[in-house]
Design an enzyme around this catalytic site. Structure first.
Site, mmCIF file in Angstrom:
data_model
loop_
_atom_site.group_PDB
_atom_site.id
_atom_site.type_symbol
_atom_site.label_atom_id
_atom_site.label_comp_id
_atom_site.label_asym_id
_atom_site.label_seq_id
_atom_site.Cartn_x
_atom_site.Cartn_y
_atom_site.Cartn_z
ATOM 1 N N ARG A 175 6.522 5.148 9.137
ATOM 2 C CA ARG A 175 6.183 4.586 7.821
ATOM 3 C C ARG A 175 7.301 3.701 7.275
ATOM 4 O O ARG A 175 7.111 2.966 6.312
ATOM 5 C CB ARG A 175 5.874 5.723 6.846
ATOM 6 C CG ARG A 175 4.920 5.295 5.722
ATOM 7 C CD ARG A 175 4.499 6.454 4.849
ATOM 8 N NE ARG A 175 5.613 7.026 4.131
ATOM 9 C CZ ARG A 175 5.968 8.304 4.173
ATOM 10 N NH1 ARG A 175 5.298 9.166 4.903
ATOM 11 N NH2 ARG A 175 6.998 8.733 3.483
ATOM 12 N N TYR A 209 -9.271 -14.152 -5.973
ATOM 13 C CA TYR A 209 -9.898 -13.200 -5.064
ATOM 14 C C TYR A 209 -10.443 -12.021 -5.876
ATOM 15 O O TYR A 209 -9.755 -11.485 -6.747
ATOM 16 C CB TYR A 209 -8.879 -12.729 -4.029
ATOM 17 C CG TYR A 209 -9.510 -11.807 -3.045
ATOM 18 C CD1 TYR A 209 -10.409 -12.284 -2.104
ATOM 19 C CD2 TYR A 209 -9.255 -10.440 -3.080
ATOM 20 C CE1 TYR A 209 -11.029 -11.431 -1.217
ATOM 21 C CE2 TYR A 209 -9.870 -9.581 -2.190
ATOM 22 C CZ TYR A 209 -10.766 -10.089 -1.264
ATOM 23 O OH TYR A 209 -11.383 -9.234 -0.396
ATOM 24 N N ASP A 241 -0.426 -16.313 -4.758
ATOM 25 C CA ASP A 241 -1.249 -15.954 -3.602
ATOM 26 C C ASP A 241 -1.476 -17.235 -2.796
ATOM 27 O O ASP A 241 -2.138 -18.162 -3.255
ATOM 28 C CB ASP A 241 -2.575 -15.357 -4.096
ATOM 29 C CG ASP A 241 -3.422 -14.788 -2.964
ATOM 30 O OD1 ASP A 241 -3.339 -15.300 -1.830
ATOM 31 O OD2 ASP A 241 -4.198 -13.848 -3.232
ATOM 32 N N LYS A 260 -6.770 -13.455 6.926
ATOM 33 C CA LYS A 260 -7.448 -14.745 6.926
ATOM 34 C C LYS A 260 -6.784 -15.689 7.933
ATOM 35 O O LYS A 260 -6.801 -15.422 9.108
ATOM 36 C CB LYS A 260 -7.463 -15.315 5.496
ATOM 37 C CG LYS A 260 -7.867 -14.279 4.427
ATOM 38 C CD LYS A 260 -9.304 -13.828 4.527
ATOM 39 C CE LYS A 260 -9.621 -12.605 3.676
ATOM 40 N NZ LYS A 260 -9.292 -12.694 2.280
HETATM 41 C C1 PLP Z 1 -8.973 -11.771 1.272
HETATM 42 C C2 PLP Z 1 -8.028 -12.117 0.165
HETATM 43 C C3 PLP Z 1 -7.222 -11.139 -0.430
HETATM 44 C C4 PLP Z 1 -7.307 -9.689 -0.033
HETATM 45 O O1 PLP Z 1 -6.898 -9.471 1.277
HETATM 46 P P1 PLP Z 1 -7.503 -8.330 2.242
HETATM 47 O O2 PLP Z 1 -6.757 -8.555 3.500
HETATM 48 O O3 PLP Z 1 -8.976 -8.559 2.329
HETATM 49 O O4 PLP Z 1 -7.197 -7.013 1.602
HETATM 50 C C5 PLP Z 1 -6.337 -11.547 -1.408
HETATM 51 N N1 PLP Z 1 -6.264 -12.836 -1.822
HETATM 52 C C6 PLP Z 1 -7.037 -13.796 -1.284
HETATM 53 C C7 PLP Z 1 -6.925 -15.194 -1.777
HETATM 54 C C8 PLP Z 1 -7.942 -13.470 -0.274
HETATM 55 O O5 PLP Z 1 -8.724 -14.433 0.240
#
Ligand code: PLP
Length: 373
Positions: free
Chosen positions: A51, A103, A174, A199
């Site tokens: 961890r 998101y 983000d 992504k």
């Molecule tokens: C998908 C996404 C998230 C969340 O990520 P996960 O890997 O699905 O938990 C956060 N911000 C954006 C812009 C995203 O597209």
């Protein structure tokens, strides 16, 4: 204390994607970090327990931090695990400035925290810099997404981050949609970058992973301590896959972006398409800003059809494009965002978010054209 950009700064980003986070070259050393499956390590070293650390995490973190232009990264089990760690940076009953469009999972944890009285959130249109500047006057954390999901609004990142700092607030960006190849928020003034590595970074729709990057040692230590304690840790195999995906990030983004630009133009000229949202189109409200602070406009395009029924009928007629949530994979996907009950009603019911992949653009267009009304 803030760290200056370091590492292979003179190499171009595509080269960094290929070379960063590799093992030291010695005779017979593998070129890639080996997958290490370990919940515990022999005592006395730096890792100690699964961890707390993993050699594959370290390799991925090194590569991602290098791509973001320096600093240190922390990998998490998902983008939302990373986002939850960042929300903890807001003090109890502290003030958060958050985007109205972002998101959905992020909007949900912010709304929950607000409902519990954990934080006070002030929701803003990220494109409205004057509004952000006012909201920052009493803020602890400014949280931005740019371009936003799925509206593709573009924030003036240098001005917004400066407004946060003028008031002693932290700026979080983000960077999932842009990837570090098209936008480097730390260079534009952000304190912390957030990624859903699920992504583009991993890029093949087979991994769930998240990460944060910062040049601030104190923030890094706080987030590392949070990860150790709360245990939202990444699987070594997922991290290994994401690092493998990262090696072709520049090729995938380049091709997907070129496809997106072509499709956005053709869609904008189609009579059945009410509106195309893509910062790469000269008429897009975010175009000038995106051109000033990004190295490209990305591969997410949102289109508006007349209404939900028309958008659903169009989606049903597609065969190459996959109707699915998520984005940033090699395959082209799309979805009508308002099919999710939590999606803000300021997002039109007929809006489809398209994640343009790396297929042949003429095949992608032919499928769209035959399905459009
Ligand atoms: C998908 C996404 C998230 C969340 O990520 P996960 O890997 O699905 O938990 C956060 N911000 C954006 C812009 C995203 O597209």
């Amino acid at each position: 204390m803030t760290r200056e950009p370091e590492g292979p700064a003179r190499l171009s980003p595509g080269t960094v994607a290929v070379t960063a986070g590799r093992p030291t070259r010695t005779p017979d050393s593998p070129l890639n970090p080996p997958l290490v499956l370990a919940s515990t390590y022999a005592a006395g070293g730096e890792l100690e327990y699964g961890r707390y650390g993993n050699p594959v995490w370290r390799a991925f973190e090194e590569a991602l931090a290098a791509l973001e232009g320096g600093g240190r990264a922390l990998v998490f089990s998902s983008g939302m695990a990373a986002a939850t760690a960042l929300l903890e940076l807001v003090p109890d009953r502290g003030r958060l400035v958050a985007p109205r469009h972002a998101y959905l999972g992020v909007l949900a944890i912010v709304a929950d925290a607000q409902a519990r009285g954990r934080v006070h959130s002030d929701v803003v249109d990220v494109a409205d810099t004057a509004r952000i500047e006012r909201a920052c006057e009493r803020a602890d954390v400014l949280w931005l997404e740019s371009p936003t999901n799925p509206a593709l609004e573009v924030a003036d990142l240098p001005a917004a981050c400066a407004a946060a700092h003028a008031n002693g607030a932290l700026a979080v960006v983000d960077n999932t949609f842009a990837t570090p190849l098209l936008q480097r928020p730390l260079d534009l003034g952000a304190d912390i970058v957030l990624h859903s590595a699920t992504k583009y970074l991993a890029g093949h729709s087979d991994v769930q992973l998240g990460a944060v990057v910062t040049r601030d040692d104190e923030l890094y230590e706080r987030l590392d301590a949070y990860r150790r304690k709360t245990g939202a840790v990444a699987g070594p195999f997922e991290t290994w896959l994401a690092l493998r995906g990262l090696r072709t990030l520049h090729l995938r983004v380049e091709r997907a972006q070129a496809n997106a630009a072509t499709l956005a133009e053709r869609l904008a000229a189609h009579p059945a398409v009410v509106r195309v949202r893509y910062p790469g189109l000269p008429g897009d409200p975010g175009h000038a800003r995106a051109a000033a602070q990004m190295n490209g406009f990305g591969a997410i395009v949102s289109i508006e059809l007349a209404d939900a029924a028309v958008a659903d009928a169009f989606t049903d007629k597609l065969s190459l494009w996959v109707n699915s949530t998520s984005l940033g994979g090699v395959e082209s996907t799309l979805e009508r965002r308002r099919r999710w009950p939590g999606e803000p009603h300021t997002i039109p019911a007929g809006l489809l978010r398209m994640s343009v992949g790396v297929e042949d653009v003429e095949d992608l267009w032919a499928d769209l054209e035959q399905a459009l009304p």
